[in-house]
Design an enzyme around this catalytic site. Structure first.
Site, PDB file in Angstrom:
ATOM      1  CB  CYS A   1     -15.728  -0.798   3.924  1.00 31.80           C
ATOM      2  SG  CYS A   1     -13.951  -0.980   4.136  1.00 31.80           S
TER       3      CYS A   1
ATOM      4  NE  ARG B   1     -10.198  -1.071  -2.492  1.00 28.77           N
ATOM      5  CZ  ARG B   1      -9.156  -0.275  -2.748  1.00 28.77           C
ATOM      6  NH1 ARG B   1      -9.014   0.261  -3.951  1.00 28.77           N
ATOM      7  NH2 ARG B   1      -8.251  -0.030  -1.827  1.00 28.77           N
TER       8      ARG B   1
ATOM      9  CD  GLU C   1      -8.496  -4.807   4.218  1.00 31.47           C
ATOM     10  OE1 GLU C   1      -9.258  -5.546   4.852  1.00 31.47           O
ATOM     11  OE2 GLU C   1      -8.874  -3.821   3.577  1.00 31.47           O
TER      12      GLU C   1
ATOM     13  CE1 TYR D   1     -14.868  -5.680   4.854  1.00 33.29           C
ATOM     14  CE2 TYR D   1     -14.583  -4.709   7.019  1.00 33.29           C
ATOM     15  CZ  TYR D   1     -14.108  -4.943   5.747  1.00 33.29           C
ATOM     16  OH  TYR D   1     -12.880  -4.466   5.376  1.00 33.29           O
TER      17      TYR D   1
END
EC number: 1.2.1.70
Length: 440
Positions: free
Chosen positions: A41, A43, A105, A185
């Site tokens: 999201c 890179r 994360e 995601y």
């Protein structure tokens, strides 16, 4: 021997805007084969191995410029070139969560693993790249088991949901949520929403994949954009499709469904944005973006960060040493073969002149012991130079002194330790009954 060098082209939220990252990512199909692309999201990174990284970089950037419509100069300035130990150190830090918008994360480790799998499914991936990504995954596991980094399970999605929850008076079990997208995601988002008690959960996909997605994950498939947005009070964008929802479209839907002015939290986690930032001008609409999440993300404990940095640095140094050792192993094997070939040729002359006698066997035995001792020093020195990053000098010296031309090692080449020693040539004469002391 032409030495293959690992390198990476890195474009992230830390250096350029997310819109540029998204457009570069959209052109990833133009990148040549034998690369591994890591696109998340925030890179877009290309990992490759080439004898001439500068030439390979120029070719990749030209292909991306053509695919994206960007000026070549913009593409070039968007990327940061990493070589040597920096490649491993960066990827290992990324896989461990050190370089994420939300430090620590855990989703990123899975994305790194899937990037390699996707590349291997599409085409043969060079051995050094495979080992690089496999080591990155192992390093991420070590960080997870040896440090407290990410122990609270924070992620971009969880922090975004925290922010949305703080700004709304509605309890989670009373919220009506819609997830845009059917990728990884989206799956993570649905799981986290359920953990918080959300039961009224729908999925919308502009490509029509929502029904298949909810069939295995639960929830309801929204068949139209109006159905998705008409009654929701929480929308999470994870699709990154080309069909961005404009402020006019959202305002029109809210007006037709009688929800204009009512509270609506929109979390846009898509790299290319699912929603026009102008929706914040609509009454009752709150927009949370990746940048919002990055700024609001809580910091990790300093001790956990330091421990992780140590693990990452050591793993990168060990990986670089393993690469150097593999390259010098080919030279060591070539030197041994060259020396043994000279010895074998000399022994052929001895046997031709003196016959296959016990004396000839003694001479061969002594010569092989001497050659083994003579090779010990160059072998040890080769490892020392490899550890210092000077394996190229060692290889060049062999080529200059002995005229040994080396081929680039293959990914499956055996390490030197596993290559059996050259056995002495057998003699057809049975000397078991001969007294060696008399043959001196």
């Amino acid at each position: 021997m032409n030495v293959v060098v690992l390198f990476s082209l890195v474009a992230t939220h830390a250096d350029i805007d997310l819109e540029t990252v998204a457009r570069l990512s959209a052109g990833s199909a133009a990148v040549s084969t034998s690369t591994v692309v890591l696109a998340t999201c925030n890179r877009f990174e290309i990992y490759s191995a080439a004898e001439n990284p500068a030439t390979a970089r120029a070719e990749m950037e030209a292909a991306l410029a053509h695919a994206t419509g960007f000026a070549p100069s913009l593409v070039s300035s968007s990327f940061k070139l990493l070589t040597g130990t920096d490649v491993a150190k960066h990827l290992f830090a990324v896989a461990s969560g050190l370089d994420s918008a939300v430090v620590g994360e855990r989703e990123i480790a899975g994305q790194v693993r899937r990037a390699l799998i996707d590349a291997q499914t599409a085409f043969p991936v060079p051995g050094p790249l495979v080992r690089l990504f496999q080591t990155a995954s192992r390093t991420a596991k070590d960080v997870g088991s040896q440090t407290a980094l990410g122990s609270q399970g924070r992620s971009i999605v969880s922090v975004a949901l925290d922010l949305a929850g703080d700004s709304s008076a509605t309890a989670w079990d009373q919220r009506k949520a819609v997830v845009f997208g059917t990728g990884a995601y989206a799956g993570v988002t649905m799981a986290l929403l359920r953990e918080r008690g959300v039961s009224d959960l729908s999925v919308y996909s502009s490509s029509g994949r929502a029904a298949d997605f909810v069939a295995s994950r639960g929830g309801t498939a929204a068949e139209s954009l109006e159905e998705a947005l008409g009654s929701a009070d929480l929308v999470i964008g994870c699709s990154g499709s080309d069909q961005r929802v404009s402020a006019e479209t959202l305002a029109d839907i809210r007006r037709r469904t009688g929800t204009a002015g009512e509270p609506l939290s929109v979390i846009d986690l898509a790299l290319s944005r699912d929603f026009d930032p102008a929706i914040t001008e609509l009454p009752g609409v709150e927009l949370l973006t990746l940048e919002t999440v990055r700024l609001a993300a809580p910091s990790e404990q300093e001790s956990a960060l330091l421990q992780t940095q140590v693990i990452v640095s050591r793993a990168a140094a060990d990986f670089e040493l393993s690469i150097a050792t593999r390259s010098v192993d080919t030279a060591i094997v070539a030197l041994r073969k060259h020396t043994m070939a000279v010895l074998d040729a000399e022994m052929e002359r001895v046997r031709a002149q003196h016959g296959c006698t016990a004396a000839a066997e003694e001479v061969e035995f002594a010569l092989r012991r001497m050659v083994k001792q003579l090779l010990h020093g160059p072998t040890v020195r080769a490892r020392e130079l490899a550890a210092a990053g000077q394996q190229a000098e060692y290889i060049a010296a062999l080529q200059s002194l002995y005229g040994i031309e080396l081929e680039s090692p293959t990914p499956a080449a055996q390490p030197v330790e596993s290559i059996p020693a050259v056995e002495p040539a057998s003699c057809p004469v049975n000397h078991n009954a001969v007294d060696r002391s008399q043959s001196a």
